[in-house]
Design a protein around this motif. Structure first.
Motif, PDB file in Angstrom:
ATOM      1  N   GLY A  59      34.608  49.081  44.606  1.00  0.00           N
ATOM      2  CA  GLY A  59      35.837  49.441  45.302  1.00  0.00           C
ATOM      3  C   GLY A  59      36.678  48.217  45.586  1.00  0.00           C
ATOM      4  N   LYS A  60      37.642  48.353  46.504  1.00  0.00           N
ATOM      5  CA  LYS A  60      38.531  47.247  46.838  1.00  0.00           C
ATOM      6  C   LYS A  60      37.828  46.254  47.756  1.00  0.00           C
ATOM      7  N   ARG A  61      38.168  44.951  47.570  1.00  0.00           N
ATOM      8  CA  ARG A  61      37.625  43.897  48.423  1.00  0.00           C
ATOM      9  C   ARG A  61      38.745  42.943  48.793  1.00  0.00           C
ATOM     10  N   ASN A  62      38.566  42.243  49.892  1.00  0.00           N
ATOM     11  CA  ASN A  62      39.509  41.214  50.337  1.00  0.00           C
ATOM     12  C   ASN A  62      38.762  39.911  50.575  1.00  0.00           C
ATOM     13  N   LYS A  63      39.383  38.799  50.163  1.00  0.00           N
ATOM     14  CA  LYS A  63      38.838  37.469  50.448  1.00  0.00           C
ATOM     15  C   LYS A  63      39.976  36.577  50.892  1.00  0.00           C
ATOM     16  N   LEU A  64      39.696  35.763  51.909  1.00  0.00           N
ATOM     17  CA  LEU A  64      40.691  34.805  52.372  1.00  0.00           C
ATOM     18  C   LEU A  64      40.577  33.536  51.547  1.00  0.00           C
ATOM     19  N   VAL A  65      41.731  33.115  50.997  1.00  0.00           N
ATOM     20  CA  VAL A  65      41.763  31.952  50.101  1.00  0.00           C
ATOM     21  C   VAL A  65      42.528  30.832  50.790  1.00  0.00           C
ATOM     22  N   PHE A  66      41.900  29.651  50.884  1.00  0.00           N
ATOM     23  CA  PHE A  66      42.561  28.465  51.440  1.00  0.00           C
ATOM     24  C   PHE A  66      43.037  27.607  50.274  1.00  0.00           C
TER      25      PHE A  66
END
Length: 797
Positions: A728-735
């Motif tokens: 399914g959908k996923r979110n990751k925080l990118v620096f």
């Protein structure tokens, strides 16, 4: 009308009488003077019928006295006329005996038509229409003449003159006629016709020129005389033309036959000559030579042979035309001489095709032979070159022993590998020959020049790296005042920033390497360090870099180092404030201690200014600190100690002295927890003392994010990356640490040394991106680093 009809009847009577008299007089009979009188007893009528019919009507009353005798004669004549297919209407013997002129004229006109005009034929038209067409065709070249009928068209005499001039231009000069002299022209025509052509004058000039409408039948009767007079001439001309035409035919056939035979001999000779030339050709053995032969053969097929094909077809057509002409005129067929028949040409052509095939096979076989030779030649050179490379690689991997001995061995290998460059040129020349010969595959070797060049470059790089490694190991071995961990860190840093692998650093590379270790200099100080290292070492080698770091990282607490440390924290002010110490990230316990021991005075704002210079003078035994012998030495020493070395763990923080504004954490929490933002852009404030929020955005398009990254300035950013996975959908925080190559060196060093202050404050970052160009922050690149399947990525750009 009565007057016109009477005139016409008188003209007809006179004309027809003259016409009949020409028949009688020609056969020895006396002429008639009156149609009514002379035809009434039937004797003259019978005589005329015998003349016109060229036969005898038998016995008749030659001197009839009684009406019945006259009737018998007339009836006999009328029956003969009827028997010749002439249809007589409303006329009987009594009409002729009684002198009915109108019916008599009608009968004579019927005779004129039957025996004079009926046999006229012109282009499929007969009788009147044929005679009119004949007149029109003969007079067409004369612009003043326009024959449309047998009446008014003849009223000026020009039509009669034109007929005469058309057939006998020697009898009158038409161009010199006075075209307005109607009577003169008519009389001239009558005279010439009578005197030179034997055409009796059946009409009078007045019949044509002075009549409102000349009598058609009279004119036709007279004009018919012209037709018959000239027809004999035309027949003679026809005979002449026929002979001339036949002669022209035979001459054209003779010319065509000779042309055919000449061209066949030439074609057969050309075919033979070309084949003999091919048989004598010898190949020189080079690809250029055989390709020249192939080009000439191709040119022959596109030019010479096509000319021959055309000639062959033309000869068949020419012979066919000759035979057709002969057959048309029922002449004997033409038989070409032996060896010149179409079958002989076909036989010679078949031989030519066989020779062509043989020639083509010879050329192609030679090309294949040369290509095979070039394949083997290249394969031998390429395999030999690769074997020498492999030997050098094996020898390089087998180097061992003391570092100095390894240096000597590697230098020997390097010299031998350098010689391989000349050998590679030989291989390249062989490959160029193969390319020129269109050799596209080679089963004798797996190598190409590009492969060998690549492998040679790898060996050269390996040797250079090995030499650099050994040189650096020798330097490291001599650095007894560094720990192994420090040596490894410094060496890996040096190698990373040695982009061109020359084992040296340029100014920008050295600045970046130092910045990565948390060491930042002002531009002018960095220039001084770089120049002095160049003077001492000739280049920023690993040895120069290590010695610089040794000087910087020696953990000593000399008065000079401490004074430089306080100056750095105070931004070169003669005093330091509590804020300066906190911005330098000095621990609170140390700040409390320094506040108590360093003498201070309040400023106008009530803030305490601590005199660190006086305190240092009082602390150390020697109150007079060295001020160095010159300004240059002072700058050099300053360049070697630009950073306060209060304790190792504070090095990074002290390198930039940059803090993080609380708004940065608030914005980050809004993006992370509230999901109200898509990305945040961070930057330094104008004073370069604090990291602040530059932009918060809810834009869902990834291109909006990349467009907000300036092309020539450094930034930091956090992006909420959304993508699809199998689950399914996923979110990751990118620096993202954005430090473009086009940014100023100093800005990049500040950004590098300040990054960690921001990065450590952002908890929950899943992906770190260090980007120096836009390709490194492309959507697909970031997705891959985030562990997403690019093909299934649902994130909008």
């Amino acid at each position: 009308m009565d007057s016109l009809e009477t005139l016409s009847r008188n003209t007809q009577e006179r004309t027809f009488c003259k016409w009949l008299n020409t028949k009688l007089e020609a056969n020895g009979y006396p002429p008639m003077t009156s149609l009514v009188k002379d035809l009434s007893d039937g004797v003259r009528l019978i005589q005329l019928m015998e003349i016109m019919g060229d036969t005898s009507l038998g016995r008749y009353n030659r001197n009839p006295r009684m009406r019945v005798q006259k009737a018998e004669n007339v009836n006999k004549a009328l029956e003969f006329i009827t028997s010749r297919g002439v249809k007589l209407t409303n006329i009987g013997p009594e009409d002729i005996i009684d002198g009915n002129l109108k019916l008599i004229l009608g009968m004579i006109w019927t005779l004129v038509l039957r025996f004079t005009i009926a046999d006229i034929n012109e282009e499929g038209l007969s009788a009147k229409e044929g005679l009119l067409l004949w007149c029109q065709r003969k007079t067409a070249p004369y612009k003043e003449v326009d024959v449309q009928d047998f009446s008014l068209s003849w009223s000026d005499g020009l039509a009669l003159c034109a007929l005469i001039h058309c057939h006998r231009p020697d009898l009158l000069d038409y161009d010199k006629l006075d075209k307005l002299d109607r009577h003169g022209n008519t009389q001239l025509a009558f005279d010439v016709a009578a005197q030179s052509l034997g055409i009796p004058q059946l009409l009078e000039v007045a019949d044509l020129c002075d009549s409102d409408r000349p009598d058609e039948r009279s004119v036709m009767t007279y004009v018919a005389s012209y037709f018959h007079a000239f027809s004999s001439q035309d027949q003679a001309e026809t005979v002449t033309r026929r002979i001339d035409k036949f002669a022209d035919l035979m001459r054209s056939i003779w010319v065509s036959r000779n042309d055919y035979e000449r061209r066949v001999r030439a074609l057969l000779a050309a075919l033979t000559e070309t084949q003999e030339t091919w048989a004598l050709v010898k190949f020189a053995g080079t690809y250029a030579d055989v390709k020249e032969h192939a080009a000439k053969f191709a040119t022959y097929k596109q030019t010479t042979k096509r000319t021959w094909v055309t000639e062959k077809q033309d000869l068949a057509t020419l012979l066919g035309n000759v035979q057709t002409k002969l057959k048309t005129y029922k002449l004997r067929p033409y038989v070409p001489p032996p060896g010149l028949a179409l079958s002989d040409i076909d036989d010679a052509w078949e031989v030519l095709l066989v020779s062509e095939a043989r020639r083509s096979r010879a050329i192609n076989a030679k090309i294949r032979e040369i290509q095979e030779t070039l394949r083997k030649k290249f394969a031998a050179l390429a395999d030999g070159f690769h074997e020498r490379l492999r030997a050098a690689s094996l020898e390089l991997s087998a180097v061992e022993g003391p570092l100095e001995e390894q240096q000597r061995q590697i230098e020997g290998i390097q010299a031998r590998v350098t010689d391989l460059s000349g050998a590679l040129e030989t291989v390249e020349a062989a490959e160029a020959e193969c390319v020129a010969a269109k050799v596209e595959e080679n089963d004798y070797t797996v190598f190409s020049c590009q492969d060998l060049e690549f492998e040679l470059e790898l060996v050269v790089q390996s040797i250079a790296k090995k030499i650099s490694f050994i040189d650096n190991q020798i330097v490291s071995r001599n650095m007894s005042n560094l720990t192994p961990a420090q040596i490894e860190q410094f060496e890996s840093t040096f190698r990373y920033f040695d982009k061109d692998e020359t084992n040296t650093l340029n100014l920008s590379e050295m600045a970046a390497a130092l910045a990565s270790l948390g060491i930042v200099y002002a531009d002018e100080d960095l220039d001084i360090i770089f120049d002095q290292l160049l003077q001492e070492y000739g280049a920023i080698t690993f040895e120069a870099f290590i010695n610089l770091l040794v000087d910087i990282t020696e953990d000593q607490t000399s008065p000079d180092q401490l004074r430089e440390a306080f100056q750095g924290a105070a931004s070169n002010k003669p005093y330091v404030t509590e804020l300066d110490l906190r911005l330098a990230h000095i621990p609170a316990s140390a700040i409390d201690y320094l506040r108590e021991v360093i003498p201070s005075t309040p400023n106008d704002a009530g803030e305490r200014e601590y005199d660190y210079d006086a305190w240092l003078d009082s602390v150390f035994e020697t109150t007079h600190l060295s001020r160095y012998s010159s300004e240059d030495n002072r700058l050099f020493f300053l360049s070697l100690h630009p950073i306060p070395l209060l304790s190792p763990q504070y090095r990074v923080e002290m390198s930039s002295g940059v803090g993080v504004n609380p708004e940065c954490l608030e914005a980050y929490q809004k993006l992370k927890l509230g999901k109200k933002l898509k990305y945040i852009i961070f930057t330094l404030n104008k004073e370069k003392t604090e990291i602040v929020v530059e932009k918060e955005s809810i834009a869902g398009d990834y291109e909006d994010f990349t467009e907000d990254l300036p092309a020539t300035e450094c930034r930091w950013a956090v992006y909420d990356l959304e993508f699809n996975t199998d689950d399914g959908k996923r979110n990751k925080l990118v620096f993202v640490s954005w430090s473009p190559d086009t940014a100023k060196i100093k800005d990049k060093m500040v950004a590098s040394s300040s990054k960690e202050a921001l990065r450590r404050s952002l908890v929950g970052i899943a992906v770190d991106i260090q980007a120096t160009e836009f390709s490194e922050v492309e959507h697909e690149t970031v997705l891959i680093k985030a562990g997403a399947k690019v093909a299934k990525a649902g994130e909008k750009k």
